[in-house]
Structure formats: structure tokens, C-alpha cells
Design an enzyme around this catalytic site. Structure first.
Site, short mmCIF file in Angstrom:
data_model
loop_
_atom_site.label_atom_id
_atom_site.label_comp_id
_atom_site.label_asym_id
_atom_site.label_seq_id
_atom_site.Cartn_x
_atom_site.Cartn_y
_atom_site.Cartn_z
N LEU A 23 25.18 5.82 -21.71
CA LEU A 23 25.53 4.72 -22.36
C LEU A 23 24.22 4.28 -23.03
O LEU A 23 23.11 4.40 -22.75
CB LEU A 23 25.49 3.36 -21.26
CG LEU A 23 25.85 2.14 -21.76
CD1 LEU A 23 26.92 1.90 -22.95
CD2 LEU A 23 25.63 1.04 -20.76
N TRP A 55 22.08 3.00 -35.76
CA TRP A 55 22.90 3.72 -36.79
C TRP A 55 23.30 5.14 -36.12
O TRP A 55 23.76 6.03 -36.89
CB TRP A 55 22.11 3.96 -37.89
CG TRP A 55 21.97 2.87 -38.94
CD1 TRP A 55 22.89 2.36 -39.80
CD2 TRP A 55 21.02 1.99 -38.90
NE1 TRP A 55 22.45 1.27 -40.24
CE2 TRP A 55 21.33 1.12 -39.75
CE3 TRP A 55 19.75 1.75 -38.41
CZ2 TRP A 55 20.40 -0.20 -40.30
CZ3 TRP A 55 19.01 0.81 -38.57
CH2 TRP A 55 19.35 -0.18 -39.39
N GLY A 56 23.14 5.32 -34.79
CA GLY A 56 23.66 6.37 -34.05
C GLY A 56 23.10 7.77 -33.77
O GLY A 56 23.73 8.61 -33.48
N THR A 95 26.69 -1.62 -30.11
CA THR A 95 25.76 -2.31 -31.38
C THR A 95 26.71 -3.74 -31.49
O THR A 95 27.66 -3.72 -31.56
CB THR A 95 25.44 -1.75 -32.56
OG1 THR A 95 24.60 -2.35 -33.39
CG2 THR A 95 26.58 -1.28 -33.11
N CYS A 132 2.82 -6.93 -37.68
CA CYS A 132 3.25 -6.34 -36.58
C CYS A 132 2.50 -4.97 -36.36
O CYS A 132 2.14 -4.77 -35.07
CB CYS A 132 4.88 -6.02 -36.72
SG CYS A 132 5.92 -7.35 -36.43
#
Length: 386
Positions: A165, A171-172, A190, A353
Site C-alpha cells: 500500500l 504521481w505514481g 492520493t 524550507c
């Protein structure tokens, strides 16, 4: 002028670092005892009533709107904010603050649904929007993102026909490599329509429909029970919200087989506390960065057992520096679709960041854990680093 007096009073409480404020009338206000390491240059007067809001939020908003410029070292800015925000911990570690509740995120999808065309401008070919893994400093971002996927999957010690899972599959690409290289069956989820569509396109183009199923679904709505051999989640845990941290582990435990492996890849904060007001309003509404000790405590109560904790802090700082450079190189194309405030917002987000990782106010951890106890795992982690 009253506004300047209030700003001086507020900033005098930022009792760390050396910096200066340049007011709209060119007056300079120096803080610290040494040569200033950065400057905040106010181009316009801040209205009196605004000054009582969160200071970092107001300054970030003014930067976005072109009403404030920043000169100097962003790392030093991050240090000042870090020490000011966490001085209650750093000065007296026996004193714990009351942790504020945070609302559950309802609109995080807006960040990821800005459009595949937008992210394609400055991400690498894999469209990975998470920390890369640099085996050497000269590697390209694409190479480092492939490294990250491989490094992550090796930790899971995948076997053919196992069920994996992928929570927050983006985006895979990780799902694709897991199916292609390791022969596993993958369910990727998603909540972003843009990611869902692109990930499904990849699966179909590669003829992997029998191995990969991409779902447009929230992890809370999954109904599997003791079904998956392995679970992976890269860059999604930051968005579940503080109130849902326990629920998240409850759901993973529900879906994972006894003894199953879970790889959690997430940004973690040094201390528990409130989310940065600007980040919460403009970048990731409803998100929350828990501390490492907070996560370990919650998962332990659900009978998860930690096998390995690895910090990729410097890898994420380098990733963000590359993203910032890519974004600025593509800024003319971004400008065709978005205004100047959006561009300044994203530039500030990416740069700040990076600075936060460099000064250590946040970290990126990969936590490898098992549901309940597992005595069949390898005695060493050599298979990861071969």
C-alpha cells in the site's frame, strides 16, 4: 512614529542573532551585538492594527506582496525564528508548553492540484515532490530521486507477489518501480485529482494495470483488514493534522498484516507546538509537523516497533536548493499563469524550507517499523546499502 516603536519592541524580544530592520523612511534599527547577517527592508508602513498579528506571518505576507525585501543569509533568518519559537525548550528542557490543537486539513488538495504543468517546470522527470537521496553531491536531481525510491523500497525488503500500500502515492513513480522491479501488487492512493490522473496514465502506458491500482481516496476511508504485507508513505504524514496522528496509525495497523513492515518518510519538527502561521495559511493549511518523540510515543501505544530511524535532513536541504534554482529558472513561464505575489510566495517557501533543514529546526526521517513483533526480519540492514 508609533508603528516603528511597536516593531522595535516586538523584534527586541527576538533575543538571538544579528540583523537589521530598514524602515520605510530609511531609518535603520540594528539588533544584536555583531555585524548584521541579514536585513529586512520595509518598503511600506505597516498599519498599526496589523502589528498585533503573528510577526512572521505579517513579514512573509509583505514579502509576497513586494512590500518587504530580504537581504543576506536565509539560514540566519531561520535560526532566529527557530531559537525564538523554541526558547522555552532550549533554555529549560524541564518545562513543557501546552500543545495547541490544530484543525484537521480539509483543503490540502489545493496545494497539489495547482496543475501538473506547474510542477513539471521545476521538479525532475519522476515528478517526485519529496526529499531526494544523493549518493554523491554531483548527482542530478533525477538520479537522486530514483535513488530515494530505491533506498525506500530496499528498506521494505519486498518479495514478489507481496501486496504493497502506497499512502500518498503522488504521481505514481514509486508504485511503478515497486511493481516493475520487485514484482509486487500495489494499491496507491492520493487525494489530488491531478496526481491521480497522471499516475493512472503512467500505469496504463507501462501496461501495469494488473499490478497497480491507483485510487482517488483518503487513507481514512480504506476498508482493508490485515491485507497488505508492506505499507509505505512518503511525504504525506505531514498533512494528516495533529488530531489525526493516532487515527493514522490505527488505520495502518488495520490494513497491515501482523508482523508487516511500514516505512514512514516524513518531515518532523524538533519540538511539539504550533504550525508556522504563514505556512498554515498559504502553503499547507491544516498540516502539522510532529516531533520524533511524539511519533514514537503514538506508534508505540499502537504496538508498532521501530527497527530503523534514518535522518535525511541534508538531503532535503539540497533537494530544496535545486527546486529553488529550477523554479527561478522557470519563473518567466510561471509568470504566464500566476501573479508576482504567487511567485514571491513560492520562492520564499522553497528558500525558507531549505534554511529550516540546514539549521535543524526540522528534520526528515525515514522510520522503518513493524506491526506488532516480527522475529523473521533480517538480523542486519545490509540489504539496504549493498
Amino acid at each position: 512614529m508609533l508603528e516603528k516603536k511597536i516593531i522595535k519592541l516586538i523584534l527586541s524580544k527576538w533575543d538571538y542573532g544579528d540583523f537589521r530592520i530598514v524602515f520605510w523612511d530609511k531609518e535603520e534599527f540594528i539588533l544584536g551585538k555583531n555585524q548584521p547577517k541579514f536585513s529586512l527592508i520595509l518598503k511600506e508602513k505597516i498599519p498599526f492594527y496589523v502589528l498585533f498579528k503573528d510577526t512572521s506571518l505579517i513579514f512573509a505576507q509583505y514579502y509576497m506582496q513586494g512590500k518587504l525585501d530580504i537581504e543576506g543569509d536565509y539560514n540566519e533568518i531561520a535560526k532566529v525564528l527557530y531559537y525564538f519559537s523554541n526558547k522555552k525548550y532550549l533554555k529549560n528542557k524541564n518545562v513543557l508548553s501546552k500543545i495547541a490543537q490544530n484543525k484537521e486539513s480539509e483543503n490540502i488538495k489545493s496545494h497539489y492540484d495547482l496543475g501538473n504543468d506547474f510542477y513539471k517546470l521545476w521538479l525532475d522527470e519522476t515528478m517526485s515532490y519529496s526529499c531526494a537521496y544523493f549518493k554523491n553531491p554531483k548527482e542530478t536531481l533525477y538520479e537522486a530521486q530514483l535513488n530515494k525510491i530505491e533506498h525506500t523500497l530496499k528498506k521494505l525488503n519486498l518479495k514478489p507477489k507481496e501486496k504493497l500500500l502506497d499512502i500518498g502515492c503522488g504521481w505514481g513513480w514509486l508504485s511503478v518501480i515497486a511493481a516493475q522491479k520487485y514484482g509486487v501488487e500495489v494499491v496507491g492512493i492520493t487525494i489530488s485529482k491531478e496526481q491521480y490522473q497522471k499516475a493512472n496514465e503512467r500505469v496504463k502506458e507501462l501496461g501495469l494495470e494488473n499490478q497497480i491500482e491507483i485510487k482517488l481516496q483518503n487513507y481514512q476511508d480504506l476498508k482493508y483488514h490485515n491485507y497488505f504485507d508492506k505499507v509505505v508513505s512518503v511525504g504525506m504524514f505531514e498533512h494528516v493534522g495533529r488530531k489525526n496522528l493516532d487515527l493514522y496509525f490505527v488505520k495502518v495497523k488495520q490494513m497491515l498484516k501482523p508482523g508487516g513492515l511500514f516505512l514512514l518518510h516524513s518531515i518532523l519538527s524538533m519540538f511539539e507546538g504550533k504550525t508556522n502561521a504563514w505556512i498554515d495559511k498559504y502553503i499547507f493549511p491544516g498540516g502539522y509537523l510532529p516531533s520524533l518523540r511524539e511519533v514514537i510515543s503514538i506508534m508505540s501505544e499502537r504496538d508498532f516497533h521501530l527497527l530503523l530511524a534514518e535522518s535525511l535532513r541534508l538531503h532535503y536541504a539540497k533537494t530544496l536548493d535545486i527546486w529553488t534554482n529550477n523554479f527561478n529558472l522557470a519563473v518567466d513561464q510561471v509568470r504566464k499563469k500566476y501573479d508576482e505575489e504567487f511567485i514571491r510566495m513560492w520562492n520564499l517557501y522553497l528558500r525558507s524550507c531549505s534554511a529550516a533543514f540546514k539549521v535543524g529546526s526540522v528534520d526528515l526521517f525515514q522510520l522503518l517499523i513493524t506491526k506488532e513483533i516480527n522475529n523473521e526480519i533480517p538480523l542486519t540492514q545490509e540489504h539496504i546499502y549493498k
